[in-house]
Design an enzyme around this catalytic site. Structure first.
Site, short mmCIF file in Angstrom:
data_model
loop_
_atom_site.label_atom_id
_atom_site.label_comp_id
_atom_site.label_asym_id
_atom_site.label_seq_id
_atom_site.Cartn_x
_atom_site.Cartn_y
_atom_site.Cartn_z
N GLU A 176 33.71 48.97 58.17
CA GLU A 176 33.52 47.65 57.58
C GLU A 176 34.80 46.83 57.59
O GLU A 176 34.79 45.65 57.26
CB GLU A 176 33.00 47.82 56.14
CG GLU A 176 32.50 46.59 55.49
CD GLU A 176 31.27 46.01 56.17
OE1 GLU A 176 30.38 46.77 56.56
OE2 GLU A 176 31.21 44.77 56.31
N GLU A 229 38.90 48.67 54.40
CA GLU A 229 37.45 48.61 54.55
C GLU A 229 36.95 47.18 54.32
O GLU A 229 35.75 46.94 54.23
CB GLU A 229 36.77 49.58 53.58
CG GLU A 229 37.35 50.98 53.65
CD GLU A 229 36.51 52.00 52.90
OE1 GLU A 229 35.31 52.07 53.15
OE2 GLU A 229 37.07 52.74 52.06
N SER A 234 37.22 40.60 50.74
CA SER A 234 37.48 39.38 51.51
C SER A 234 38.86 38.82 51.19
O SER A 234 39.28 38.79 50.03
CB SER A 234 36.40 38.35 51.14
OG SER A 234 36.79 37.04 51.47
N ALA A 286 35.72 47.03 46.24
CA ALA A 286 34.61 46.75 47.15
C ALA A 286 33.94 45.44 46.75
O ALA A 286 33.77 45.14 45.57
CB ALA A 286 33.60 47.90 47.11
N GLU A 311 39.12 43.98 40.52
CA GLU A 311 37.96 44.82 40.25
C GLU A 311 36.87 44.63 41.31
O GLU A 311 36.69 43.54 41.84
CB GLU A 311 37.44 44.40 38.88
CG GLU A 311 36.12 44.94 38.45
CD GLU A 311 35.64 44.23 37.18
OE1 GLU A 311 35.66 44.87 36.13
OE2 GLU A 311 35.25 43.04 37.25
N LYS A 357 45.29 28.96 35.80
CA LYS A 357 44.55 28.96 37.06
C LYS A 357 45.07 30.13 37.88
O LYS A 357 46.27 30.46 37.85
CB LYS A 357 44.83 27.66 37.81
CG LYS A 357 44.24 26.43 37.14
CD LYS A 357 42.90 26.08 37.76
CE LYS A 357 42.43 24.73 37.20
NZ LYS A 357 41.25 24.24 37.91
N ARG A 405 39.78 41.27 36.30
CA ARG A 405 38.44 41.80 36.07
C ARG A 405 37.58 40.70 35.44
O ARG A 405 38.10 39.72 34.90
CB ARG A 405 38.50 42.99 35.12
CG ARG A 405 38.87 42.60 33.71
CD ARG A 405 38.89 43.78 32.75
NE ARG A 405 39.13 43.32 31.39
CZ ARG A 405 39.43 44.11 30.37
NH1 ARG A 405 39.56 45.41 30.56
NH2 ARG A 405 39.60 43.61 29.16
N ASN A 408 35.24 40.32 32.36
CA ASN A 408 34.82 41.01 31.14
C ASN A 408 33.31 41.16 31.17
O ASN A 408 32.58 40.18 31.27
CB ASN A 408 35.26 40.19 29.93
CG ASN A 408 35.03 40.91 28.62
OD1 ASN A 408 33.90 41.33 28.34
ND2 ASN A 408 36.08 41.06 27.83
#
Lengths: 344, 344, 344
Positions: free
Chosen positions: C205, C221, C241, C264, C279, C304, C317, C319
């Site tokens: 990938e 990946e 990405s 991922a 995350e 920002k 992450r 929340n």
């Protein structure tokens, strides 16, 4: 006579039982001229309706001659060249756009789309899955799955590297036609039956199923599922997803209008109008509840995403402070309220 | 005698130093019959334990004859055909399922899985990375990396297009075996050692690592990481992710039960039970805090996703109005509370 | 004389009009020694500046001899081998690192990067899109798109399976060079001009564009877009990405520092410093508003994402209870406040 719908003159691959695995039509014809139709009918023994006819070398030569006399020099030359091949030649004559009933018919219809002679949803493909055999697409061409393991052993014994590249009902488009003005970085990701418009780039992560495509110009780094069509000037970001009719999209046919942008890793389960944006990483399903913001970015109400299907000038995002999915519009609060009530 | 664990009779590719790069076994055998075992032992000079034995043409012919006399006509024919090849033949005899200790042994074990003779986690593959050489998989077969650049120059000088398709320890499965009843749209995405069950379709975006697979039937458009197994009737949406034991999944072995649906661009870091759904675009890691809703969609409490590992009939979504990750269940509030307390 | 910037001695493919489609340089040279430069200049008729010169067999032989006398045995042997080919040979001599002005120059520059002689952004590639023709990359080599359909028909007639694998300005890197110590599971996803550092694995990938790459060692990946560079020890999860300068990243050049982890299906629109984590499933764009947490996980303020560009030791992450995007830091509240105010 009534004009014919389509003619395909091609050569293909058969299995050991003489069943077609695939057919290649160098120049498929949509709505052929009367002159071509008469030449093909005369040489092939066509009677009526939708027919698939085998041609031997003599019949092909006669057909080439007839096309030449009809003034179709380029087509005549292509057809005449088929006499030089040991592959079996076939003529498909479709009086009407009925659902495909044989491998040669199905392959003709898929090639009509990929040659851009018809657009996705512009031709009857119903039942095509049942028509198409599952085939091993290899470095030695199409191989029947029942014959594959013997061929693999044979190749190994003879020190050849037989590469089995795909096991699928659909071959990759570019082994049949590469339409003008496109780039397709990894051709294994575009099935025969895709429509790739002029000026379109399909990057490595892009994918286009059959009966689907992009108007062009487009930058496609996401997945155009079966049945989905993307309008001019729209971009699909890397790994972005469009729900297909075959896989979760249900009865809604997804489409993307003009000048849209679907961000990387985003996705849509609703059709989009023109100039819409879906933020990177956001997946909008038809049931997503969306807070609506007016042209002053004031909250006006909320709607299910399916109620926004096909509308233009929307920007979908997930508010990074509240986690709520929002839709920014260019409409006033009054206009938005009217639009919302229209659904009640 | 004690029954043997497995026998492989194959041909393969070696580098210039006579070291194995890969071995192809047309018919790998699990728990071979006494008659086959005796024929192979007699012809190969096998002594005991797990052994890899070279066979010259004479020994292969004798083995073919012995198998024929043992009534194993199909296997005898395959083995006898190996005498027609200039490739070196090899016999691997495994008395026990010990961890692989050579290239021929490792390739036999991977092929046992892909032939569906054993399932993922059903065989000892420990240390297999160390066993397997990194190989250039090319249109001219397996090439040792130390020999590649000279081969590339040679091919160019001779006007051949030598395509280097993969640089990996694992070849693509379909160059060794295509199990029955499957479609694999882009075979470069399924490693040897994958288990692809009857009725399974691996779409272009699907991926299956070694020692991993799908029970079948399944529609796989996402990634089945090393060690992950997907139960019958479950679908993985486009670009969906399953955390593997090699890449972030840690010690938890991820699996997906029966009749689950993981949406497009979604992902899981916990094993799922049966009939679970993960909404498109949502990634559940083991540490995700999940609000639990009872069968009346009333909030009952919350849990870490890891505490829901392996449970059935769960629907994971991110509330599009609050941004909170929720799990809808088909249990009453009382049942859920009992389940939650069971973890305290 | 002033030292030369680069020399390439290669063979390539031309279309029917004698225009270059691609050039392969077995051993591209950066800052060649005076001895090599003199040998090449003497044999090629080079005058000044950046020049592309055709060499006939006699000139190649003389060049091989001159290099041999200059003590460059390996290079001499490679060059001498070119006399055995019917392919046209070419010498590119670059006095300076000016933007590429021809196909042979552009291919030399891309190969300098993939041979790890220069790093991404370490060489002038401006205008390279205009230099490079769009080419059909097939099992029979590079084919001009204007000649493709005739070649496809010819191959079919002759019972050859001509596979059209890519329609692109950039070929896949591994058909030109496979640098040491790498694995690339699906080579169709790494363009010539990528930099793949020692110890790097590009999984199925994974993707690497030209003028982009990974320092090594890395587990990739996800997608390394044009212009993006990933530092040592960083991992990109499946389908993750990185926004490229060609596609939505705008003017910000994205990079990833050392020992980062992008989960991922995650993504970044800002450059990351060292030891950052994003995350799984979270896409950070430059405009994402991020709540900042100090080393006690107390909220300190917000920023920002673009204001956090390039900073180290951040964990991003969403929340899972509030839906808010958060950034965990290892800084005290006082330190964070100082950092925030520094932006006002």
């Amino acid at each position: 006579m009534t004009p014919l719908f389509s003619i395909g003159i091609g050569i293909g691959t058969q299995n050991a039982n003489g069943e077609w695995l695939e057919v290649y039509y160098p120049q498929p014809l949509l709505n052929p001229s009367e002159a071509i139709a008469q030449a093909v009918i005369g040489a092939s023994g066509y009677a009526e309706g939708n027919q698939t006819l085998d041609l031997d070398a003599k019949a092909i030569a006669a057909l080439g001659e007839a096309l030449s006399q009809a003034g179709e020099a380029a087509l005549a030359a292509t057809v005449t060249s088929l006499t030089n091949s040991t592959r079996r030649a076939v003529v498909v004559i479709l009086a009407t756009d009925a659902s495909p009933s044989s491998v040669p018919e199905a392959y003709l219809k898929l090639q009509l789309i990929s040659h851009r002679l018809v657009r996705p949803h512009g031709i009857d493909l119903s039942g095509i899955f049942g028509c198409l055999p599952n085939v091993a697409w290899t470095s030695e061409g199409a191989i029947d799955l029942a014959e594959l393991s013997a061929r693999q052993l044979k190749a190994r014994l003879e020190n050849r590297a037989l590469s089995v590249d795909s096991i699928d009902k659909f071959p990759k488009m570019t082994d049949y036609v590469v339409p003008s003005g496109v780039r397709i970085a990894d051709t294994s990701r575009v099935r025969l039956g895709a429509y790739i418009g002029e000026g379109t780039t399909i990057m490595h992560e892009g994918f286009v199923n059959f009966n689907a495509g992009a108007e062009g110009p487009n930058m496609i780094e996401g997945r155009i599922s079966a049945g989905v069509f993307v309008g001019a000037g729209s971009d699909l970001g890397g790994s972005s997803s469009t729900m297909g009719t075959l896989s979760g999209g249900g009865n809604i046919i997804i489409s993307v209008g003009k000048e849209c942008l679907i961000g990387a890793n985003a996705g849509i389960g609703i059709p989009l109008g023109d100039r819409c944006i879906v933020e990177a990483g956001l997946y909008i399903t038809s049931g997503t509840k969306v807070g609506l913001l007016d042209d002053n970015r004031q909250a006006v109400g909320s709607a299910k995403a399916r109620d926004l299907a096909g509308r233009s000038d929307l920007l979908f995002r997930r508010n990074s402070e509240t986690g709520a999915v929002e839709c920014l519009t260019n409409k006033t609060a009054v206009e938005l309220n009217e639009a919302l009530h229209a659904h009640n």
